[in-house]
Design a protein around this motif. Structure first.
Motif, PDB file in Angstrom:
ATOM      1  N   LEU A 142      30.491  -1.744  89.630  1.00 46.24           N
ATOM      2  CA  LEU A 142      29.803  -2.683  88.739  1.00 46.24           C
ATOM      3  C   LEU A 142      29.728  -2.081  87.345  1.00 46.24           C
ATOM      4  N   GLU A 143      30.174  -2.857  86.370  1.00 47.83           N
ATOM      5  CA  GLU A 143      30.075  -2.437  84.977  1.00 47.83           C
ATOM      6  C   GLU A 143      29.540  -3.608  84.166  1.00 47.83           C
ATOM      7  N   VAL A 144      28.530  -3.338  83.339  1.00 45.05           N
ATOM      8  CA  VAL A 144      27.943  -4.353  82.475  1.00 45.05           C
ATOM      9  C   VAL A 144      28.051  -3.858  81.036  1.00 45.05           C
ATOM     10  N   LEU A 145      28.709  -4.663  80.198  1.00 45.63           N
ATOM     11  CA  LEU A 145      28.941  -4.329  78.792  1.00 45.63           C
ATOM     12  C   LEU A 145      28.369  -5.444  77.921  1.00 45.63           C
ATOM     13  N   TYR A 146      27.981  -5.113  76.677  1.00 43.05           N
ATOM     14  CA  TYR A 146      27.563  -6.160  75.754  1.00 43.05           C
ATOM     15  C   TYR A 146      27.902  -5.779  74.327  1.00 43.05           C
ATOM     16  N   GLN A 147      27.966  -6.811  73.500  1.00 45.58           N
ATOM     17  CA  GLN A 147      28.212  -6.652  72.076  1.00 45.58           C
ATOM     18  C   GLN A 147      27.339  -7.662  71.347  1.00 45.58           C
ATOM     19  N   SER A 148      26.652  -7.215  70.303  1.00 52.18           N
ATOM     20  CA  SER A 148      25.815  -8.124  69.522  1.00 52.18           C
ATOM     21  C   SER A 148      26.682  -9.187  68.863  1.00 52.18           C
ATOM     22  N   CYS A 149      26.257 -10.446  68.942  1.00 51.75           N
ATOM     23  CA  CYS A 149      26.967 -11.524  68.255  1.00 51.75           C
ATOM     24  C   CYS A 149      26.182 -11.975  67.029  1.00 51.75           C
ATOM     25  N   ASP A 150      25.156 -11.226  66.658  1.00 49.93           N
ATOM     26  CA  ASP A 150      24.399 -11.463  65.445  1.00 49.93           C
ATOM     27  C   ASP A 150      25.102 -10.702  64.321  1.00 49.93           C
ATOM     28  N   PRO A 151      25.581 -11.380  63.291  1.00 48.53           N
ATOM     29  CA  PRO A 151      26.334 -10.678  62.249  1.00 48.53           C
ATOM     30  C   PRO A 151      25.477  -9.713  61.422  1.00 48.53           C
ATOM     31  N   LEU A 152      24.163  -9.822  61.506  1.00 48.42           N
ATOM     32  CA  LEU A 152      23.296  -9.008  60.658  1.00 48.42           C
ATOM     33  C   LEU A 152      22.770  -7.738  61.304  1.00 48.42           C
ATOM     34  N   GLN A 153      22.686  -7.689  62.628  1.00 51.87           N
ATOM     35  CA  GLN A 153      22.166  -6.466  63.242  1.00 51.87           C
ATOM     36  C   GLN A 153      22.552  -6.327  64.696  1.00 51.87           C
ATOM     37  N   ASP A 154      22.536  -5.087  65.137  1.00 56.54           N
ATOM     38  CA  ASP A 154      22.785  -4.718  66.520  1.00 56.54           C
ATOM     39  C   ASP A 154      21.432  -4.420  67.174  1.00 56.54           C
ATOM     40  N   PHE A 155      21.407  -4.185  68.460  1.00 55.53           N
ATOM     41  CA  PHE A 155      20.175  -3.847  69.166  1.00 55.53           C
ATOM     42  C   PHE A 155      20.523  -2.989  70.372  1.00 55.53           C
ATOM     43  N   GLY A 156      19.501  -2.411  70.987  1.00 57.85           N
ATOM     44  CA  GLY A 156      19.709  -1.571  72.154  1.00 57.85           C
ATOM     45  C   GLY A 156      19.192  -2.228  73.418  1.00 57.85           C
ATOM     46  N   PHE A 157      19.942  -2.091  74.507  1.00 62.41           N
ATOM     47  CA  PHE A 157      19.542  -2.651  75.794  1.00 62.41           C
ATOM     48  C   PHE A 157      20.138  -1.795  76.901  1.00 62.41           C
ATOM     49  N   SER A 158      19.342  -1.516  77.921  1.00 62.79           N
ATOM     50  CA  SER A 158      19.862  -0.806  79.090  1.00 62.79           C
ATOM     51  C   SER A 158      19.089  -1.214  80.341  1.00 62.79           C
ATOM     52  N   ILE A 159      19.730  -1.001  81.480  1.00 58.24           N
ATOM     53  CA  ILE A 159      19.125  -1.248  82.788  1.00 58.24           C
ATOM     54  C   ILE A 159      19.000   0.104  83.472  1.00 58.24           C
ATOM     55  N   GLU A 160      17.842   0.340  84.092  1.00 61.47           N
ATOM     56  CA  GLU A 160      17.582   1.649  84.695  1.00 61.47           C
ATOM     57  C   GLU A 160      18.533   1.973  85.839  1.00 61.47           C
ATOM     58  N   LYS A 161      18.746   1.033  86.741  1.00 64.21           N
ATOM     59  CA  LYS A 161      19.583   1.296  87.916  1.00 64.21           C
ATOM     60  C   LYS A 161      20.618   0.188  88.048  1.00 64.21           C
ATOM     61  N   CYS A 162      21.871   0.571  88.085  1.00 64.16           N
ATOM     62  CA  CYS A 162      22.975  -0.376  88.160  1.00 64.16           C
ATOM     63  C   CYS A 162      23.343  -0.588  89.623  1.00 64.16           C
ATOM     64  N   SER A 163      23.279  -1.820  90.084  1.00 64.12           N
ATOM     65  CA  SER A 163      23.586  -2.095  91.478  1.00 64.12           C
ATOM     66  C   SER A 163      24.111  -3.523  91.635  1.00 64.12           C
ATOM     67  N   LYS A 164      25.085  -3.689  92.523  1.00 65.69           N
ATOM     68  CA  LYS A 164      25.596  -5.032  92.828  1.00 65.69           C
ATOM     69  C   LYS A 164      24.520  -5.886  93.487  1.00 65.69           C
ATOM     70  N   GLN A 165      23.574  -5.236  94.153  1.00 66.63           N
ATOM     71  CA  GLN A 165      22.449  -5.932  94.778  1.00 66.63           C
ATOM     72  C   GLN A 165      21.301  -5.952  93.768  1.00 66.63           C
ATOM     73  N   LEU A 166      21.148  -7.077  93.064  1.00 68.09           N
ATOM     74  CA  LEU A 166      20.108  -7.210  92.052  1.00 68.09           C
ATOM     75  C   LEU A 166      18.754  -7.364  92.732  1.00 68.09           C
ATOM     76  N   LYS A 167      17.844  -6.486  92.409  1.00 64.57           N
ATOM     77  CA  LYS A 167      16.500  -6.508  92.999  1.00 64.57           C
ATOM     78  C   LYS A 167      15.612  -7.511  92.261  1.00 64.57           C
ATOM     79  N   SER A 168      14.483  -7.864  92.863  1.00 61.66           N
ATOM     80  CA  SER A 168      13.574  -8.834  92.245  1.00 61.66           C
ATOM     81  C   SER A 168      12.871  -8.266  91.017  1.00 61.66           C
TER      82      SER A 168
END
Length: 162
Positions: free
Chosen positions: A38-64
């Motif tokens: 599992l790989e999750v990537l992102y890119q800001s689509c706001d032309p004025l600024q970027d931001f930070g985002f992360s998930i603590e645990k990467c798993s194909k089984q998404l927990k509640s």
């Protein structure tokens, strides 16, 4: 010569897209998580600024409850904040979802009510349905916006699940 250099520097700060600063270039692609198929990537689509985002645990089984981190500096006051999410697979719409994050009468997070120039940093759990991510490639458009439809954050994300 000093006056020309100062004017050029000032112009670069005021008009970055005209000076080659960010004109036409996209924000970098960030890795949210990458683990065991599992790989999750992102890119800001706001032309004025970027931001930070992360998930603590990467798993194909998404927990509640998953723990996330999100950080951005606000360009707008937040009285109300909304999230729109569009999930696509192979060019077809799979899911469209809208959610009020901050409402005047019901603020759900401590950053609700923050002002322009302040930082939002959230590290903690978010509730979501529990499910297994099917094999495939998915595109997600995420938009955070105010009651005036002003963009707070925008991201194009890709989920690769094998």
């Amino acid at each position: 010569m000093k006056g020309f250099t100062a004017a050029l520097f000032l112009g670069t700060l005021i008009f970055p897209s005209c000076s080659g600063g960010s004109g036409g270039r996209a924000w970098p692609t960030h890795t949210v998580c990458s683990d065991s198929g599992l790989e999750v990537l992102y890119q800001s689509c706001d032309p004025l600024q970027d931001f930070g985002f992360s998930i603590e645990k990467c798993s194909k089984q998404l927990k509640s409850n998953i723990n996330i981190r999100f950080g951005i500096i606000l360009r707008e006051d937040i009285k109300e904040l909304f999230l729109d999410l569009a999930l696509m697979s192979q060019g077809s719409s799979v899911l469209n979802f809208s959610y009020p994050i901050c409402e005047v009468a019901l603020p759900k997070f401590s950053f609700c009510g923050r002002r322009k120039g302040e930082q939002i940093y959230y590290a903690g759990p978010v509730n979501n349905p529990e499910f297994t991510i099917p094999q495939g490639e998915y595109q997600i458009l995420l938009e955070l916006y105010t009651e005036k439809r002003s963009t707070v954050a925008c991201a194009n994300a890709t989920i690769l699940c094998s």
